[in-house]
Design a protein around this motif. Structure first.
Motif, PDB file in Angstrom:
ATOM      1  N   ASN A  58       0.854  -1.199   0.000  1.00 61.39           N
ATOM      2  CA  ASN A  58       0.000   0.000   0.000  1.00 61.39           C
ATOM      3  C   ASN A  58       0.886   1.243   0.000  1.00 61.39           C
ATOM      4  O   ASN A  58       2.120   1.133   0.096  1.00 61.39           O
ATOM      5  CB  ASN A  58      -0.936  -0.001   1.226  1.00 61.39           C
ATOM      6  N   ILE A  63       5.854   4.665   1.858  1.00 61.85           N
ATOM      7  CA  ILE A  63       6.527   5.781   2.537  1.00 61.85           C
ATOM      8  C   ILE A  63       7.396   5.251   3.686  1.00 61.85           C
ATOM      9  O   ILE A  63       8.570   5.624   3.828  1.00 61.85           O
ATOM     10  CB  ILE A  63       5.503   6.811   3.064  1.00 61.85           C
ATOM     11  N   GLY A  87      -2.191   8.550   6.268  1.00 63.92           N
ATOM     12  CA  GLY A  87      -1.102   7.610   5.970  1.00 63.92           C
ATOM     13  C   GLY A  87       0.255   8.291   5.859  1.00 63.92           C
ATOM     14  O   GLY A  87       1.282   7.713   6.246  1.00 63.92           O
ATOM     15  N   ALA A 158       0.889   9.882  -3.907  1.00 63.74           N
ATOM     16  CA  ALA A 158      -0.312   9.040  -3.878  1.00 63.74           C
ATOM     17  C   ALA A 158      -1.494   9.654  -4.629  1.00 63.74           C
ATOM     18  O   ALA A 158      -2.445   8.958  -4.958  1.00 63.74           O
ATOM     19  CB  ALA A 158      -0.713   8.758  -2.431  1.00 63.74           C
ATOM     20  N   TYR A 182      -4.389   2.573  -4.238  1.00 60.06           N
ATOM     21  CA  TYR A 182      -5.729   2.392  -3.660  1.00 60.06           C
ATOM     22  C   TYR A 182      -6.737   2.558  -4.805  1.00 60.06           C
ATOM     23  O   TYR A 182      -6.500   3.365  -5.716  1.00 60.06           O
ATOM     24  CB  TYR A 182      -5.897   3.464  -2.571  1.00 60.06           C
ATOM     25  N   ALA A 193      -2.525  -1.504  -2.830  1.00 63.62           N
ATOM     26  CA  ALA A 193      -1.235  -1.671  -3.502  1.00 63.62           C
ATOM     27  C   ALA A 193      -0.495  -0.345  -3.437  1.00 63.62           C
ATOM     28  O   ALA A 193      -1.103   0.714  -3.258  1.00 63.62           O
ATOM     29  CB  ALA A 193      -1.419  -2.104  -4.959  1.00 63.62           C
ATOM     30  N   TYR A 310      -9.466  17.308   3.620  1.00 63.17           N
ATOM     31  CA  TYR A 310      -9.849  16.387   4.678  1.00 63.17           C
ATOM     32  C   TYR A 310     -10.496  17.191   5.786  1.00 63.17           C
ATOM     33  O   TYR A 310     -10.052  18.303   6.055  1.00 63.17           O
ATOM     34  CB  TYR A 310      -8.607  15.656   5.193  1.00 63.17           C
TER      35      TYR A 310
END
Ligand SMILES: *Cc1c(COP(=O)(O)O)cnc(C)c1O
Length: 365
Positions: A58, A63, A87, A158, A182, A193, A310
């Motif tokens: 993932n 990272i 993450g 990402a 993702y 992944a 977010y």
């Protein structure tokens, strides 16, 4: 409902190739660390213009593995943004290092270099940039800032698969670039992944060793690693979907241009447009509104799904209690979290739906 992501309307042809890829893996009888992974790693490194690639389970662990491959750990500080998927920050903590959060710039919601400079200490080992929402920007400036401070530049890619700065892909400007695949990312698997790309053979082979329980040879474990392998089924699907990445990104860019041309409402603020067309791949199209929650409800009543990326900045998360931040605080990150809203911008969105979303936005009073 106009969805934020809609896999049910993907091209039948793509579905067919994906199912063929899965079938190929089933017949091969090899499910972990096989040819599919090797081929995808090679293809992804080539696509990014990086020398090497290490597939991971993932993005978060990409990272973590990248940090551990650089021996960044206990006692070391890594400066990053509070406006990101958690993450990013958890990976730093998992590596044993200390995350330090700098503020963002208002126009782009990307890290603010002046705030990063205020966060530097003798223990700072790296700046971990996040190419948030798909935007890559000002890489000369970041390279210069990190060189001057003698710290390493790292990239959380990402959200920025395929974004270009000066003709170079996100992920090749620092020591490494970490990707998540993702399912909803611009290049997404059908499960979890991730991958690390790097110009350094040493970093790549160390990451490959660390992801496989620190095994130098089979059953010879020379350091404490993780089980963080990208499986063959996901690798085969990713190789297939990689052939669609450019056209899907182009469609995202087209949709964004239509939004920029059409959205016109004093209550709704757009982020700064990208410097060049290729420097933003619109993983998300984010707007801001002072009455964000009422605005989201208004759009929902007009058949438009929205999400917030977010709602809680990292320094306000319980898991980040006590995290060190810019001494001046993180006011821009806080204001952004209260006002931001992501509207649909996925490649399967048709022009009618784009106009419906824009029209609904313009009607918000
Ligand atoms: C998705 C994402 C991650 C985490 O990736 P996972 O594959 O979910 O572990 C990290 N950083 C950013 C910016 C992301 O968008």
């Amino acid at each position: 409902m106009i969805r934020i992501n809609d896999f049910s309307t993907e091209p039948e042809e793509l579905r067919k190739y994906e199912m063929e890829a899965v079938d190929r893996v089933f017949r091969s009888g090899s499910f972990i660390l096989g040819n599919e992974l090797r081929q995808f790693e090679e293809a992804w490194a080539k696509f990014c213009g990086a020398g090497f690639c290490a597939g991971t389970a993932n993005g978060t662990e990409a990272i973590e593995l990248g940090l551990r491959a650089l021996d960044i750990g206990p006692g070391d500080e890594v400066i990053t943004t509070p406006t990101t998927a958690i993450g990013t920050i958890m990976a730093i903590a998992h590596a044993g290092a200390t995350p330090v959060l700098a503020d963002i710039e208002t126009g782009t919601a990307l890290l603010d270099p002046a705030s990063v400079e205020r966060c530097l200490t003798p223990r700072t080992k790296a700046v971990l940039l996040v190419h948030l929402y798909g935007q890559i920007r000002d890489m000369e400036r970041w390279t210069a800032l990190c060189a001057k401070a003698s710290v390493q530049l790292l990239e959380d890619c990402a959200q920025s698969h395929g974004a270009l700065w000066n003709g170079q892909h996100a992920g090749v400007f620092g020591e490494w670039g970490a990707f998540s695949f993702y399912p909803t990312k611009n290049l997404g698997a059908k499960g979890d992944a991730g991958a690390l790309v790097t110009g350094s053979e040493n970093i790549a082979s160390r990451a490959q060793r660390l992801r496989n329980c620190g095994a130098a040879e089979r059953y010879e474990h020379i350091e404490t690693g993780l089980n963080s392998r990208l499986d063959e089924i996901q690798a085969a699907i990713l190789s297939t979907r990689l052939n669609w990445l450019n056209r899907f990104n182009e469609r995202r860019q087209e949709i964004a241009q239509k939004y920029f041309a059409t959205i016109d409402n004093p209550r709704v603020e757009l982020l700064s447009p990208p410097v060049t067309e290729q420097s933003h791949v619109y993983h998300l199209f984010v707007v801001r509104c002072d009455e964000r929650d009422r605005f989201a409800q208004f759009l929902k009543e007009r058949q438009t799904e929205t999400l917030i990326h977010y709602p809680i900045p990292a320094h306000r998360q319980v898991c980040c209690k006590g995290v060190r931040c810019d001494p001046r605080g993180l006011p821009n990150a806080e204001s952004h979290a209260e006002r931001c809203l992501s509207i649909p911008c996925h490649p399967q969105l048709n022009d009618d739906d784009v106009m419906k979303v824009a029209t609904a936005i313009n009607q918000f009073a």
